[in-house]
Design a protein around this motif. Structure first.
Motif, PDB file in Angstrom:
ATOM      1  N   GLN B 388       0.908  -1.223   0.073  1.00 46.97           N
ATOM      2  CA  GLN B 388       0.072   0.012  -0.104  1.00 46.97           C
ATOM      3  C   GLN B 388       0.837   1.127  -0.187  1.00 46.97           C
ATOM      4  OE1 GLN B 388      -2.994  -1.398   3.005  1.00 46.97           O
ATOM      5  NE2 GLN B 388      -4.130  -0.374   1.543  1.00 46.97           N
ATOM      6  N   ALA B 394      -1.300   7.901   2.014  1.00 50.57           N
ATOM      7  CA  ALA B 394      -2.631   7.982   2.566  1.00 50.57           C
ATOM      8  C   ALA B 394      -2.415   6.488   2.439  1.00 50.57           C
ATOM      9  CB  ALA B 394      -3.662   8.574   1.776  1.00 50.57           C
ATOM     10  N   ILE B 397      -0.754   5.026   5.354  1.00 57.02           N
ATOM     11  CA  ILE B 397      -1.221   5.073   6.707  1.00 57.02           C
ATOM     12  C   ILE B 397      -2.708   4.306   6.915  1.00 57.02           C
ATOM     13  CG2 ILE B 397      -2.285   6.818   8.057  1.00 57.02           C
ATOM     14  CD1 ILE B 397       0.580   7.332   7.891  1.00 57.02           C
ATOM     15  N   ILE B 398      -3.446   3.926   6.051  1.00 57.60           N
ATOM     16  CA  ILE B 398      -4.558   3.295   5.928  1.00 57.60           C
ATOM     17  C   ILE B 398      -4.248   1.752   6.418  1.00 57.60           C
ATOM     18  CG2 ILE B 398      -6.395   2.578   4.784  1.00 57.60           C
ATOM     19  CD1 ILE B 398      -6.913   5.013   3.254  1.00 57.60           C
ATOM     20  N   LEU B 401      -3.100   1.611   9.916  1.00 51.15           N
ATOM     21  CA  LEU B 401      -4.287   1.533  10.739  1.00 51.15           C
ATOM     22  C   LEU B 401      -4.796   0.320  11.081  1.00 51.15           C
ATOM     23  CD1 LEU B 401      -5.062   5.264  10.199  1.00 51.15           C
ATOM     24  CD2 LEU B 401      -3.776   4.278  12.335  1.00 51.15           C
ATOM     25  N   SER B 402      -5.100  -0.258   9.629  1.00 52.80           N
ATOM     26  CA  SER B 402      -6.051  -1.374   9.651  1.00 52.80           C
ATOM     27  C   SER B 402      -5.310  -2.577  10.301  1.00 52.80           C
ATOM     28  CB  SER B 402      -6.358  -1.411   8.036  1.00 52.80           C
ATOM     29  OG  SER B 402      -6.425  -2.985   7.898  1.00 52.80           O
ATOM     30  N   VAL B 403      -3.696  -2.696   9.985  1.00 54.59           N
ATOM     31  CA  VAL B 403      -3.105  -3.945  10.591  1.00 54.59           C
ATOM     32  C   VAL B 403      -3.150  -3.639  12.126  1.00 54.59           C
ATOM     33  CG1 VAL B 403      -0.720  -4.616  10.938  1.00 54.59           C
ATOM     34  CG2 VAL B 403      -1.690  -4.309   8.449  1.00 54.59           C
ATOM     35  N   MET B 405      -5.176  -2.134  14.190  1.00 54.09           N
ATOM     36  CA  MET B 405      -6.680  -2.715  14.472  1.00 54.09           C
ATOM     37  C   MET B 405      -6.983  -4.285  14.557  1.00 54.09           C
ATOM     38  SD  MET B 405      -9.108   0.455  13.192  1.00 54.09           S
ATOM     39  CE  MET B 405      -8.689   2.147  13.537  1.00 54.09           C
ATOM     40  N   GLU B 406      -6.427  -4.974  13.490  1.00 55.50           N
ATOM     41  CA  GLU B 406      -6.752  -6.196  13.093  1.00 55.50           C
ATOM     42  C   GLU B 406      -5.840  -6.999  14.153  1.00 55.50           C
ATOM     43  OE1 GLU B 406      -5.782  -7.791   9.062  1.00 55.50           O
ATOM     44  OE2 GLU B 406      -5.255  -9.391  10.241  1.00 55.50           O
ATOM     45  N   THR B 408      -5.382  -6.604  17.154  1.00 54.81           N
ATOM     46  CA  THR B 408      -5.993  -6.639  18.573  1.00 54.81           C
ATOM     47  C   THR B 408      -6.843  -8.230  18.520  1.00 54.81           C
ATOM     48  OG1 THR B 408      -7.958  -5.605  17.928  1.00 54.81           O
ATOM     49  CG2 THR B 408      -6.379  -4.435  18.524  1.00 54.81           C
ATOM     50  N   MET B 628      -6.033  -0.212  23.095  1.00 49.16           N
ATOM     51  CA  MET B 628      -5.106   0.731  22.459  1.00 49.16           C
ATOM     52  C   MET B 628      -3.759   0.573  22.531  1.00 49.16           C
ATOM     53  SD  MET B 628      -7.029   3.265  21.309  1.00 49.16           S
ATOM     54  CE  MET B 628      -6.370   4.811  21.459  1.00 49.16           C
ATOM     55  N   PHE B 631      -3.230  -2.026  19.726  1.00 49.82           N
ATOM     56  CA  PHE B 631      -3.304  -1.393  18.248  1.00 49.82           C
ATOM     57  C   PHE B 631      -2.049  -0.481  18.107  1.00 49.82           C
ATOM     58  CE2 PHE B 631      -5.039   2.791  16.851  1.00 49.82           C
ATOM     59  CZ  PHE B 631      -5.149   2.611  15.639  1.00 49.82           C
ATOM     60  N   GLN B 632      -1.640   0.349  18.880  1.00 49.92           N
ATOM     61  CA  GLN B 632      -0.544   1.298  18.687  1.00 49.92           C
ATOM     62  C   GLN B 632       0.980   0.587  18.604  1.00 49.92           C
ATOM     63  OE1 GLN B 632      -1.006   5.446  20.553  1.00 49.92           O
ATOM     64  NE2 GLN B 632      -2.706   4.196  21.850  1.00 49.92           N
ATOM     65  N   VAL B 673       4.754   8.370  11.780  1.00 52.81           N
ATOM     66  CA  VAL B 673       3.565   8.235  12.515  1.00 52.81           C
ATOM     67  C   VAL B 673       3.528   7.263  13.712  1.00 52.81           C
ATOM     68  CG1 VAL B 673       0.918   7.782  12.307  1.00 52.81           C
ATOM     69  CG2 VAL B 673       2.148   9.141  10.858  1.00 52.81           C
ATOM     70  N   PHE B 677       3.363   6.249  18.429  1.00 54.47           N
ATOM     71  CA  PHE B 677       2.436   5.071  18.842  1.00 54.47           C
ATOM     72  C   PHE B 677       3.089   3.981  19.682  1.00 54.47           C
ATOM     73  CE2 PHE B 677      -1.633   4.552  15.894  1.00 54.47           C
ATOM     74  CZ  PHE B 677      -1.972   5.865  16.173  1.00 54.47           C
TER      75      PHE B 677
END
Lengths: 737, 737
Positions: B388, B394, B397-398, B401-403, B405-406, B408, B628, B631-632, B673, B677
């Protein structure tokens, strides 16, 4: 007297639909503009319908299979019935129909708004807002008519004809069957919101990445093959998705209040019916006053504030509804103390119930204001993101994420205070009624929300058909207002969803026969963890789906630019349909997994681990879903407006920066990241938490541990020993009266 | 016999510290290299000490004020004492000292590792890992010595000399006073972790943004004024911060198990002491076997796998500890059923307790494996981010973030299963002992974790002093292994924190005299919402602080490049101290607000809304903080390795992309970014949730609603009516025996 109220509710619904039909005819009779515009509008309408058809083709299997399972399971327990399946199918169909009505009028109002914008802003607002009103009235009208009529049928079928008790198990059955309606509505809402959200953002992100960034052509340029898909997306995501979403919320809120209302026993309550009827009647009144409010949304000259006009209509509907609720509650409820069967110690008066309605409205208003602060141009949060765009992409992202996380604080404090005070005012019923009060003017809220995407589309058509600059300027004014109302609407939606989910949660607890959800128990706490994780995986799936679909779109657009000669000098025509198809296929494929999680997790947990663990899961989903929803909606909204601020130029460290600057490019990155946040995963959170609660409510009788359901009808039950859990106290009960 | 065990614990601690001193002397005796290297190392050491001094200057006020309040409040309730303040101060001082030991050796081992890397990888690993071991042994040794000695003192003071009951209120008081030690340790840990995290990332991000991106000079280039601050940051954040962090975790875990252990009453348990002593003895044994394990961490030739060497040492310590625990538990505990006073229905055997230790180790191992999968190079999640990156900033980053969240999902399922099964194995004590089992080999874990930043620093010194390429290559190998172990260590830390927080939570419930935390109550649910929001605002504050401080750093570096002539051609010398000062000041200033939230929220909620609402808040913080944190940490780790993958080149859509490509630039954005985190807010989450639980535990006696504390010592209590809440059942108790 209660009969008048019962039968009045569907009448309100029919009245709403009649006004809708009149407004719809008015919109259709407006001028459509030149053939070029009409052709573009037809492309958009065709694409939107193609999506709906593709979506329905998949959902029909889901509705049939789920319906059969519901019919079968309804026969297994005494306090349900196979008729729940009928109720479910009607809910699903009406929800889909609500989305259809909205999208149909939106794809007609868009080009007519463009045409109207040729003459004046006043006229453009008139057309676009009337289009929005059609949707608002359609959604609310169908909900009130559907809930009202089904309640009449089930009330007569299960309670009256069986000579049953209004507050007893017969009414419990009637409401359990009615819950099927809400389940149908909310399931369709989830698929529509997620599918639509993936569609619109895949097209939007894809179109931007190749069009704006690589080919250097503006947004909404006819040369971009993905531009039609992008405009279709506004309709299927922001209009159809939102319509189904609010239809589901509205119905769920009313249902939760009705279920809790059954537990308020007092013969003066119109024979016990008043607390069950109240949410329905408030919804009906709210619909009537929303109709009235729509007539106040107008400007007389083009320099008037559009935002003020919308606010005027909104506040008139809200204040009239509040006033009417006061008299209604005063009339329907008796003097003296009321309480729920399960919580006889928590007493309240009828003025407490009115207080809860009022609290709901205050919470809703505060949520909108806070959301606006965090996402509006010129305010500190957006300005901080602009400043951080000056040092590059990474700091822009860090700034947006930080703003989004920070923006959860005030809404959560407001919400916590709302839960606390509405409970003080009227117990659990108060929490439910607060949500019902908030949602009463859904018709007006939705009219305001839906006019935004119509204006956005109108601007797209103006751009694509090369209309004069002042036309685009007028639609831009409407679009900008639409962005603000969209953000406020999302704040409102998440607050109402939180309160509704709590009310559903309380209703579930009652039906499941448990009296506490004790997170101090290891299994319940494990459930809380698992529940809180679900919004994370749900968001991840949505965001990743947008990323994947956008990459497909990018590749297709690149292919067309390479293989179709003359696109750039307008001699070759891009294949718009190919892009529409990619978005459609991707969104249908990708909506399955998140939907399955929402539906299956409560069923699996409930049957394997029992109702209290499921309660833990629901609490986890609700809390984490509300936080993730607020975080994603506000971060996305703030990034969007930070980017928009560059259009007029922004001052960073003493230097003016405009579109095309490095700082602007960084802000575009933020906006692109924010797109799936604010239009796909963020707004799905409120459906996710409600849907999981409704699924729990529907399966509650099957997993119930309520001992009263196992008691004999007559005779004395011998209780020998009750173990009290209070630490260090061992009490043996010798005799029980 | 119990006396042997009691007095053995501090002996273990002292042994650990002796071995630490020997290893420390060995490190110091190694060669330091040329004067250039020594000068750089001195700059780093000086900067690190300057930070510690500045931090301590602020924290001393906090320790004095909090200590006075604790001393005063300790006199107000019967089951506490002013001595809790002494205990608190000792905890705070030892925690700070643990951080100091680690940082002191790290700033000595770094340059010696560089020098050793001139000869061989084998030698470089030896020096850097011995440096890490000094830290690991120091932290664990101080914790075991501190807890062990204080327990002996308080046990004699409150229980033995008062002729008190080992399972009674006297022991409760002794443990409550001991909780002050944990409170001191964890408060310092929070400030150290947050302050250090802000320091290191402000310097890192600032150095990268101007150095790499604007000036085009490589990382760790002496011309970059922020480079010394960046290297100091590795020491104050990754070493001192982590040392204080793990010291706090270790102590908190032992404490929670001891508090719950008091409730296991059986005279065969060495007169009731066994369950209280067990976590201390396991910790002592773990420390001994960690010492043994360190001797197995070595490679014989430079082509051997460093990762395998570390794994070997790690598994030897773990397996020996497990084996020893089996015999220990078998010896210490009686046959037959055990149970906690509060939950007599939940019985378990001594093999259940051993089972819990084992479950803890399995959970820890699985968490490390899952974390590694989500963050390691070459695995699907990192590859998806690389892919990506091909479509820009962009989508990178998407993707991240998706990785994140997944990532968790699996940890939460493992954790939920761990909670569930360890509870099944040995009730609430099982949950606590699982955490204690996981943490037993903290000395080894920390040695492995701390060697990473030492190697990282060694590489920096090699680069800055222009050593030959093969030296840098050797330190790079160590650094890469360090990145993997750091990610795995974070997964481990969050899992142990979650279990510890639950155990503390259970201990709190007992001390606060409540028997349930019922989220079905409106106020508790409101508390759950507020609690879950805290990790969001905490993260927002940390991330925003890094953003702000990094911007200050950027401006300072830009100023130096402009105003100091000749920096670029090495004729002018940058003012490193200015940058060190900016990071120091910013981190001290910005650590206050997050720290205040963690300390004050439980106090305010507890005193205003009572213990059950506070329980809701704690549950919310724990659940949301764990999510969190995972995730981070994982998003940050995955972004980092996606960027690193470009160094060797990656294939995107059939094209090889290297450093400097557009895709690589996008990956740098993600890494930047991810920095705050994974190194500031993410790793602070586990301290946040533990600290809030400990604060609750310490104030529990003050907000307790335990009725037994109000019972008279003698006589009969008349209970007339007990209201049972089960819906529809009204039971009146006539007589109570």
């Amino acid at each position: 007297m209660e009969d008048v109220f019962i039968y009045l509710v569907p009448v309100f619904g029919i009245l709403g639909l009649i006004v809708m039909a009149i407004k719809s005819r008015w919109v259709i009779r407006q001028e459509t503009g030149d053939p070029n515009m009409v052709e573009l509008a037809e492309h958009i309408a065709k694409g939107a319908m193609a999506f709906l058809k593709a979506e329905w083709k998949v959902l029909i299997y889901f509705v049939i299979i789920a319906g059969l399972i519901l019919a079968w399971s309804g026969t297994l327990v005494p306090n349900s019935s196979w008729i729940i399946a009928v109720s479910f199918v009607i809910g699903a169909v009406l929800s889909a129909f609500a989305g259809y009505i909205g999208m149909n009028i939106a794809t007609k109002a868009n080009v007519r708004t463009t045409q109207a914008a040729k003459t004046s802003l006043r006229q453009a607002l008139h057309v676009s807002f009337t289009g929005g009103s059609v949707m608002g009235l359609g959604v609310a009208g169908l909900a009130v008519l559907g809930m009202g009529s089904l309640f009449i049928v089930f009330y007569n079928m299960f309670v009256v004809s069986a000579g049953g008790d209004i507050n007893g198990i017969e009414m419990e059955t009637a409401l359990e069957v009615l819950a099927g309606f809400s389940l149908g509505a909310e399931s369709i809402a989830l698929f529509a919101r997620v599918g639509g959200g993936i569609y619109t953002k895949a097209a939007d992100v894809g179109a931007d990445l190749v069009g704006k960034v690589e080919a250097g052509i503006p947004e909404d340029d006819v040369r971009n093959p993905a531009t039609i898909a992008d405009n279709v997306g506004d309709n299927v995501g922001d209009v159809a998705g939102m319509g189904a979403d609010l239809f589901g919320s509205y119905v769920a809120t009313i249902l939760a209040s009705m279920v809790l209302g059954r537990e308020i026993i007092s013969n003066d309550n119109m024979g016990g019916l008043a607390p069950i009827l109240l949410p329905l009647v408030i919804a009906g009144l709210g619909l009537m006053f929303s109709i009235l409010g729509t007539f106040f949304v107008k400007i007389t000259k083009d320099t008037d504030s559009v935002q003020n006009a919308l606010n005027m209509g909104n506040w008139i509907s809200i204040l009239l509804t509040v006033g009417a609720s006061f008299f209604l509650i005063d009339y329907m409820f008796p003097e003296g103390n009321l309480s729920l069967v399960r919580d006889p110690a928590v007493t309240f008066t009828k003025m407490g119930i009115f207080g809860a309605v009022f609290i709901g409205l205050v919470v809703g208003a505060l949520m909108s204001i806070i959301t606006e602060y965090y996402t509006a141009m010129g305010k500190m949060p957006v300005n901080s993101i602009i400043k951080q765009s000056g040092t590059g992409h990474a700091t822009n992202i860090i700034g947006g994420l930080s703003v989004g996380m920070e923006s959860t604080v005030l809404p959560i404090l407001v919400l916590a205070a709302g839960i606390y005070t509405s409970f003080m005012a009227a117990g659990l019923y108060g929490v439910a009624i607060a949500a019902a009060g908030m949602m009463a003017t859904t018709a007006m809220q939705l009219a305001i929300d839906a006019f935004g995407p119509i204006a956005d589309n109108a601007g797209g058509i103006a751009e694509m058909s090369g209309l004069p600059k002042e036309v685009r300027e007028r639609t831009d004014i409407l679009d900008a207002v639409g962005n603000t109302t969209a953000a406020a609407g999302k704040g409102f939606a998440i607050a109402s969803a939180a309160l509704t989910a709590l009310a559903l949660f309380a209703a579930y607890v009652g039906l499941a026969g448990i009296t506490s959800i004790d997170i101090y128990k290891a299994d319940v706490l494990a459930g809380l963890f698992v529940g809180a994780m679900i919004p994370f995986i749900f968001s991840s799936l949505c965001i990743a789906a947008v990323g994947r679909a956008a990459m497909d779109m990018v590749n297709e657009v690149r292919r067309q630019f390479k293989e179709i000669p003359g696109i750039m000098d307008y001699t070759g025509k891009p294949e718009y349909d190919k892009c529409v198809e990619i978005s459609t296929k991707a969104s249908i494929r990708e909506m399955i997994a998140p939907g399955a999680i929402a539906l299956l997790v409560p069923i699996l947990v409930g049957f394997i681990f029992g109702p209290e663990v499921l309660g833990g899961v629901l609490a986890g989903v609700t809390v984490s879903g509300v936080l993730m929803g607020i975080f994603q909606n506000n971060a996305g909204g703030a990034w969007d407006n930070a980017k928009k601020s560059f259009e007029k130029g922004v001052m960073i460290d003493g230097v003016m920066q405009y579109k095309g600057s490095e700082a602007h490019k960084a802000s575009v990155t933020g906006d692109t990241v924010g797109d799936p946040f604010k239009d796909t995963s963020g707004p799905s959170m409120n459906i996710l938490i409600k849907l999981m609660s409704i699924v729990a409510l529907v399966i509650a009788p099957h997993i119930s541990v309520n001992p009263t359901h196992n008691l004999p009808e007559e005779g004395i039950v011998q209780v020998n020993k009750v173990e009290l859990k209070r630490h260090d106290l061992n009490v043996e009960i010798i005799e029980v009266k």
